[in-house]
Scaffold this active site. Structure first.
Site, PDB file in Angstrom:
ATOM      1  N   HIS A   1       2.387   4.711  -4.999  1.00  0.00           N
ATOM      2  CA  HIS A   1       2.925   5.862  -5.728  1.00  0.00           C
ATOM      3  C   HIS A   1       3.069   5.461  -7.199  1.00  0.00           C
ATOM      4  CE1 HIS A   1       6.588   3.555  -5.513  1.00  0.00           C
ATOM      5  NE2 HIS A   1       6.543   3.566  -4.186  1.00  0.00           N
TER       6      HIS A   1
ATOM      7  N   LEU B   1      11.224   6.523  -6.232  1.00  0.00           N
ATOM      8  CA  LEU B   1       9.917   6.575  -5.580  1.00  0.00           C
ATOM      9  C   LEU B   1       9.816   5.430  -4.570  1.00  0.00           C
ATOM     10  CD1 LEU B   1       7.502   7.494  -8.514  1.00  0.00           C
ATOM     11  CD2 LEU B   1       8.722   9.007  -6.935  1.00  0.00           C
TER      12      LEU B   1
ATOM     13  N   GLY C   1       0.814  -1.217   0.000  1.00  0.00           N
ATOM     14  CA  GLY C   1       0.000   0.000   0.000  1.00  0.00           C
ATOM     15  C   GLY C   1       0.842   1.259   0.000  1.00  0.00           C
TER      16      GLY C   1
ATOM     17  N   GLY D   1       5.451   4.542  -8.895  1.00  0.00           N
ATOM     18  CA  GLY D   1       6.254   3.325  -9.130  1.00  0.00           C
ATOM     19  C   GLY D   1       5.351   2.092  -9.128  1.00  0.00           C
ATOM     20  N   HIS D   2       4.485   1.990  -8.102  1.00  0.00           N
ATOM     21  CA  HIS D   2       3.543   0.860  -8.063  1.00  0.00           C
ATOM     22  C   HIS D   2       2.638   0.881  -9.294  1.00  0.00           C
ATOM     23  CE1 HIS D   2       4.124   1.388  -3.560  1.00  0.00           C
ATOM     24  NE2 HIS D   2       4.402   0.112  -3.721  1.00  0.00           N
TER      25      HIS D   2
END
Ligand code: PAF
Length: 282
Positions: A34, A186, A31, A36-37
């Protein structure tokens, strides 16, 4: 986007996708999402008919209780971002749902020597916890492909070893680091930085980039020392380790000629916030 809280509901959802012969892409996360995810999610959405994301702050991979307590959480915002990125289902279980018989580990994963160095040395038990939760998630989601960010370079190697030793049939896909415009990798932990710490944080990547040029005319040891000195000279920053390793075995190298895939892996305390990053030399 379906929000799934229980293992039973997830099993039903996965079984239905399997019945329709849908390829399942999976992005495990803790969780505090950002860009990047989201780049991993976008790749998964492109590659598969169905994308499942897990949002679960896994207690068994934290060796420091205050790190677990302060880990950023923002579930509603996470769900909004995931729905916007085209995710099919998010699995966000409670700790008791993931570990009905408690969080102690009864299985020692064979993770190879890649798990003994760097993070393995400085965060004892961390990778056993990562392997435990990722293995359990793979068991539940049964993905065709799973996506991980290269910021956690060592984690990918360790997960590949877990997949091999546990005979899990999944393709592990490594995706490039996403950086802020000023170069900072990130990370969910960036949210914990004060304004001043955030302003200085790009110094980590700047030193790593400078070291790539420097390495052309200097030894591995000299390059290592330059990076550590540059970063330790920034107020509030302290390098925990910097290791220049072979990118496949993760074993340290002492001469550039020892590897055709040399990667520098770093962990830095910026105040109390532990940041990691890495750079490829060749
Ligand atoms: O990289 C992470 O966020 C975590 O280690 C992971 C893979 C989601 C397991 O909890």
């Amino acid at each position: 986007m379906q929000i799934i809280r229980s293992v039973g509901e997830l099993a039903d959802y996965v079984a239905m996708q399997r019945r329709h012969h849908h390829a399942i892409g999976f992005v495990p996360t803790m969780g505090a999402l950002h860009a990047g995810h989201i780049s991993l999610v976008e790749r998964a959405v492109r590659d598969n008919e169905v994308t499942i994301v897990s949002v679960f702050v896994n207690p068994t991979q934290f060796n420091n209780p205050s790190d677990l307590a302060t880990y950023p959480r923002k579930e509603e915002e996470d769900f909004r971002m995931l729905a916007g990125a085209g995710v099919s289902a998010v699995f966000a279980p409670a700790v008791e749902e993931m570990y009905p018989s408690g969080t102690s580990r009864d299985h020692e994963y064979k993770l190879g020597s890649a798990a003994e160095v760097m993070e393995g040395k400085y965060r004892p038990g961390h990778f056993q916890g990562v392997a435990q939760v990722v293995h359990r998630l793979f068991d539940l989601v049964r993905p065709d492909r799973a996506y991980f960010g290269e910021k956690d370079f060592q984690q990918i190697a360790v997960i590949r070893n877990m997949v091999e030793s546990e005979h899990v049939d999944v393709e592990i896909i490594a995706c490039p680091i996403r950086r802020a415009a000023d170069g900072l990798a990130l990370s969910s932990r960036n949210a914990l930085l004060s304004e001043e710490q955030r302003r200085r944080a790009p110094g980590i990547y700047a030193a790593l980039c400078e070291s790539v040029d420097y390495s052309q005319s200097h030894t591995v040891q000299e390059t290592h020392d330059m990076v550590v000195e540059r970063i330790n000279n920034i107020p509030e920053m302290r390098v925990e380790y910097y290791e220049i390793v072979d990118g496949r075995t993760l074993m340290p190298i002492s001469e550039w000629g020892e590897s055709d895939f040399a990667v520098g892996c770093i962990t830095v305390y910026n105040g109390d916030v532990r940041l990691i990053d890495n750079i490829r030399y060749k």
